[in-house]
Every structure is written in C-alpha cells, then in structure tokens.
Motif scaffolding. Sequence first.
Motif, PDB file in Angstrom:
ATOM      1  N   ARG A  14      39.013  44.077  42.568  1.00  0.00           N
ATOM      2  CA  ARG A  14      38.149  42.884  42.508  1.00  0.00           C
ATOM      3  C   ARG A  14      38.524  41.887  43.600  1.00  0.00           C
ATOM      4  O   ARG A  14      37.660  41.310  44.265  1.00  0.00           O
ATOM      5  CB  ARG A  14      38.250  42.241  41.124  1.00  0.00           C
ATOM      6  N   GLU A 155      38.527  40.654  34.038  1.00  0.00           N
ATOM      7  CA  GLU A 155      37.576  39.582  34.360  1.00  0.00           C
ATOM      8  C   GLU A 155      38.079  38.239  33.818  1.00  0.00           C
ATOM      9  O   GLU A 155      37.954  37.211  34.487  1.00  0.00           O
ATOM     10  CB  GLU A 155      36.182  39.896  33.818  1.00  0.00           C
ATOM     11  N   GLU A 159      38.989  35.168  36.372  1.00  0.00           N
ATOM     12  CA  GLU A 159      38.351  33.850  36.247  1.00  0.00           C
ATOM     13  C   GLU A 159      39.385  32.725  36.282  1.00  0.00           C
ATOM     14  O   GLU A 159      39.182  31.691  36.921  1.00  0.00           O
ATOM     15  CB  GLU A 159      37.551  33.797  34.944  1.00  0.00           C
TER      16      GLU A 159
END
Length: 167
Positions: A14, A155, A159
């Motif tokens: 990511r 995720e 964040e």
Amino acid sequence: LAEDESYPYLLQKRLEADGYRYEVLNAGVSGDTTLGGLERIDWALGQDNVEILVLALGGNDLLRRMPVDSMRANLAAMLQKAKDRNIKVLFCGMLAPSNVGSDYQVQFVSTFPALAKEFDVAFMPFILKDVALDPELNQADGIHPNADGAKIMMENIYEQLRPLLRK
C-alpha cells in the motif's frame, strides 16, 4: 497466514502504491508478549534509518493474563526507547473481553490511551477494529485475523499511519 497475506506485507504494498518510499520491517513474533517485544526492541530500532515504529503488542499478555503493571512497564520502556531515538510511533491499543474480570479489563484497556498520552504518540485505540469477533474475518481460533481480516487491519493501520509519513 502466508507472508503475502500478512498486514505488514500488505502495508508495504500500500505504501509503494501510494508513492511512499518506506520499507516495512516485520519485527513481530507470533505468540509474543510485551516482554518479548522489549527484548527485541533495541534490535528493531537499531536497523538503518528507522523513522516510524508501529507498536502493536499486548494481546498475548491479555491471553496469558499477565500482570497489567508488567505489560505497562514493558510498553513504556519501548516507547521511551523510540522517543530517545526520535522515532515517531503509532501505538496500537487492544481491548479486553469482560470474561477476564472487570478489574483486569479496566486496568488493561486504560493502559494504552494513558501511555499514548504520557509519551505523546499517535494512538490507534483498537487494532482489530471491524475485525474482532467477526467469524468471517478471523481464523478458526476466533482471535487472529484471516486474510480478509488482515486487509481491514492494514487499512485501519494505514489510515492512522498516514499523518506520520513523508514522501
């Protein structure tokens, strides 16, 4: 999980996809407590160019009903070592079920935000947010995320990590 299903691997991918030039080093050891983390922290923080520590320990202390004071001392020592090296920290908290007893539960759960405030670090209240207790997102043991759960966990971490990153 296979390595390419783990949240550190997914986090690496990511970061790369979003143009960040970081290398994710997975210094975690399955089944380890905060004492094990404390024993490894100097090695982990001593790697070349460490800028950010994602500190996500305590769940195994809970499973083994380790004394909260010992867990707190271990976590505080790791946070201090990162602070001494000017390393940014994303500190990940953990919740405790009621079956551990109300006194233990309150002491355990309150340890994480108190330490985050004391050491002035970024804080993620519950690393298993939207994953815990969902049988579709956990392995057969009901505790550890499966591949789909690891994606959500990554995720959640990403964040909270993004404000600490630089391109």
